[in-house]
Each structure stands twice: as C-alpha cells, then as structure tokens.
Design a protein around this motif. Sequence first.
Motif, PDB file in Angstrom:
ATOM      1  N   SER A  63       1.010  -1.238  -0.054  1.00 12.33           N
ATOM      2  CA  SER A  63      -0.060   0.018  -0.016  1.00 12.33           C
ATOM      3  C   SER A  63       0.760   1.360  -0.088  1.00 12.33           C
ATOM      4  N   VAL A  64       2.121   1.176   0.428  1.00  7.12           N
ATOM      5  CA  VAL A  64       2.961   2.421   0.461  1.00  7.12           C
ATOM      6  C   VAL A  64       4.085   2.172  -0.610  1.00  7.12           C
ATOM      7  N   LYS A  65       4.255   1.211  -1.133  1.00  5.55           N
ATOM      8  CA  LYS A  65       5.448   0.866  -1.991  1.00  5.55           C
ATOM      9  C   LYS A  65       5.433   2.034  -3.077  1.00  5.55           C
ATOM     10  N   GLY A  66       6.383   2.755  -3.553  1.00  8.91           N
ATOM     11  CA  GLY A  66       6.670   3.718  -4.229  1.00  8.91           C
ATOM     12  C   GLY A  66       6.443   4.957  -3.802  1.00  8.91           C
ATOM     13  N   ARG A  67       5.787   5.374  -2.570  1.00 14.60           N
ATOM     14  CA  ARG A  67       5.506   6.633  -2.084  1.00 14.60           C
ATOM     15  C   ARG A  67       6.100   6.834  -0.762  1.00 14.60           C
ATOM     16  N   PHE A  68       6.469   5.734  -0.216  1.00 14.05           N
ATOM     17  CA  PHE A  68       7.190   5.944   1.181  1.00 14.05           C
ATOM     18  C   PHE A  68       8.499   5.238   1.044  1.00 14.05           C
ATOM     19  N   THR A  69       9.688   5.963   1.875  1.00 12.66           N
ATOM     20  CA  THR A  69      10.951   5.503   1.799  1.00 12.66           C
ATOM     21  C   THR A  69      11.418   5.495   3.115  1.00 12.66           C
ATOM     22  N   ILE A  70      11.991   4.242   3.711  1.00 14.90           N
ATOM     23  CA  ILE A  70      12.505   4.264   4.873  1.00 14.90           C
ATOM     24  C   ILE A  70      14.219   4.188   4.573  1.00 14.90           C
ATOM     25  N   SER A  71      15.023   4.835   5.808  1.00 14.97           N
ATOM     26  CA  SER A  71      16.332   5.132   5.726  1.00 14.97           C
ATOM     27  C   SER A  71      16.618   5.390   7.160  1.00 14.97           C
ATOM     28  N   ARG A  72      17.876   5.025   7.276  1.00 19.32           N
ATOM     29  CA  ARG A  72      18.474   5.371   8.827  1.00 19.32           C
ATOM     30  C   ARG A  72      19.930   5.746   8.708  1.00 19.32           C
ATOM     31  N   ALA A  73      20.227   6.504   9.847  1.00 27.14           N
ATOM     32  CA  ALA A  73      21.507   7.248   9.871  1.00 27.14           C
ATOM     33  C   ALA A  73      22.117   6.521  11.580  1.00 27.14           C
ATOM     34  N   ASN A  74      22.765   5.409  11.220  1.00 24.00           N
ATOM     35  CA  ASN A  74      23.234   4.879  12.399  1.00 24.00           C
ATOM     36  C   ASN A  74      24.126   5.956  13.107  1.00 24.00           C
ATOM     37  N   LYS A  76      23.441   8.815  13.966  1.00 17.51           N
ATOM     38  CA  LYS A  76      22.563   9.510  14.468  1.00 17.51           C
ATOM     39  C   LYS A  76      21.487   8.685  15.434  1.00 17.51           C
ATOM     40  N   ASN A  77      21.548   7.363  15.357  1.00 19.09           N
ATOM     41  CA  ASN A  77      20.786   6.718  15.969  1.00 19.09           C
ATOM     42  C   ASN A  77      19.378   6.781  15.707  1.00 19.09           C
ATOM     43  N   THR A  78      19.262   7.226  14.257  1.00 12.21           N
ATOM     44  CA  THR A  78      17.888   7.738  13.790  1.00 12.21           C
ATOM     45  C   THR A  78      17.235   6.814  12.629  1.00 12.21           C
ATOM     46  N   VAL A  79      16.243   6.423  12.514  1.00  8.30           N
ATOM     47  CA  VAL A  79      15.219   5.914  11.408  1.00  8.30           C
ATOM     48  C   VAL A  79      14.401   6.681  10.965  1.00  8.30           C
ATOM     49  N   TYR A  80      14.355   6.840   9.596  1.00  9.62           N
ATOM     50  CA  TYR A  80      13.608   7.953   8.921  1.00  9.62           C
ATOM     51  C   TYR A  80      12.431   7.205   8.124  1.00  9.62           C
ATOM     52  N   LEU A  81      11.020   7.851   7.800  1.00 11.31           N
ATOM     53  CA  LEU A  81      10.395   7.466   6.774  1.00 11.31           C
ATOM     54  C   LEU A  81       9.709   8.741   6.283  1.00 11.31           C
ATOM     55  N   GLN A  82      10.255   8.840   4.998  1.00  7.76           N
ATOM     56  CA  GLN A  82       9.657   9.848   4.013  1.00  7.76           C
ATOM     57  C   GLN A  82       8.460   9.390   3.414  1.00  7.76           C
ATOM     58  N   MET A  83       7.509  10.169   3.516  1.00  6.67           N
ATOM     59  CA  MET A  83       6.061   9.813   2.972  1.00  6.67           C
ATOM     60  C   MET A  83       5.700  10.760   2.110  1.00  6.67           C
TER      61      MET A  83
END
Length: 125
Positions: A63-74, A76-83
């Motif tokens: 349902s989110v493929k092609g619209r959302f992107t998950i990434s991480r910056a270890n 910074k101990n942070t994970v992101y979700l670009q929607m």
Amino acid sequence: QVQLVESGGGLVEAGGSLRLSCAASGRTFSNYAMGWFRQAPGKEREFVAAIAWSGGYTFYADSVKGRFTISRANVKNTVYLQMNSLRAEDTAIYYCAVRSGYWYPSRSALEYDYWGQGTQVTVSS
C-alpha cells in the motif's frame, strides 16, 4: 533497554508529504533491524516498512510502495520514514520499532520487542 521517540507527524492535505523520525537511545542501535508500523482507529496495527541494520535491505507494504521511503542514519541513532503522495487512508498513529538481536528486518510486529510511543499522521482529503 532501548528507548524510541518518534516525531514529525501532523496534519497534511492529500498529496502532501511528511518525514517521520525515530530517535533511539539506550543500547547499540546500529546492529538492529528497524521497522515502521501504523494503526488506524478501529484497525489492527499493520506493517509499513522495515530496514536492515546496514540499510542494505528494505521492505515495504504494497500500500505504500513507491510513495514511502525508509532510511537510517546509524551515526545519529535515527531511522526515517519519508512519506510522499499521502492519502486519506494513510491516516494513523505511526510507530517505530526495534528488532533487537537481528540485523535482518521482518514484516511481523511480533518480531519487534521495543516500540516508541507513536506519532499521529492525519491526511485530509
């Protein structure tokens, strides 16, 4: 013990974008797979996206493929979700989670043992 704090939620019009962040603390972050899940009112928690510790493997719900992107910056101990291209049906509380002891992600919420408190995303149509 791992503590997770999500941020970045809010109210956005359909077609708009939001970027969620999840900051982790308490234990070594970079060795663990991470995931994003969401729960809408009256519905069960569902898988959204997940990422391996290295960032080399990512999974998405159809349902989110092609619209959302998950990434991480270890570092910074942070994970992101670009929607992007948000829809009314994306409205939910979004949670990040850690799959401690595993570098490979999973689509099952049962495989994750640390959770954040959630951040509300509301998409107006």
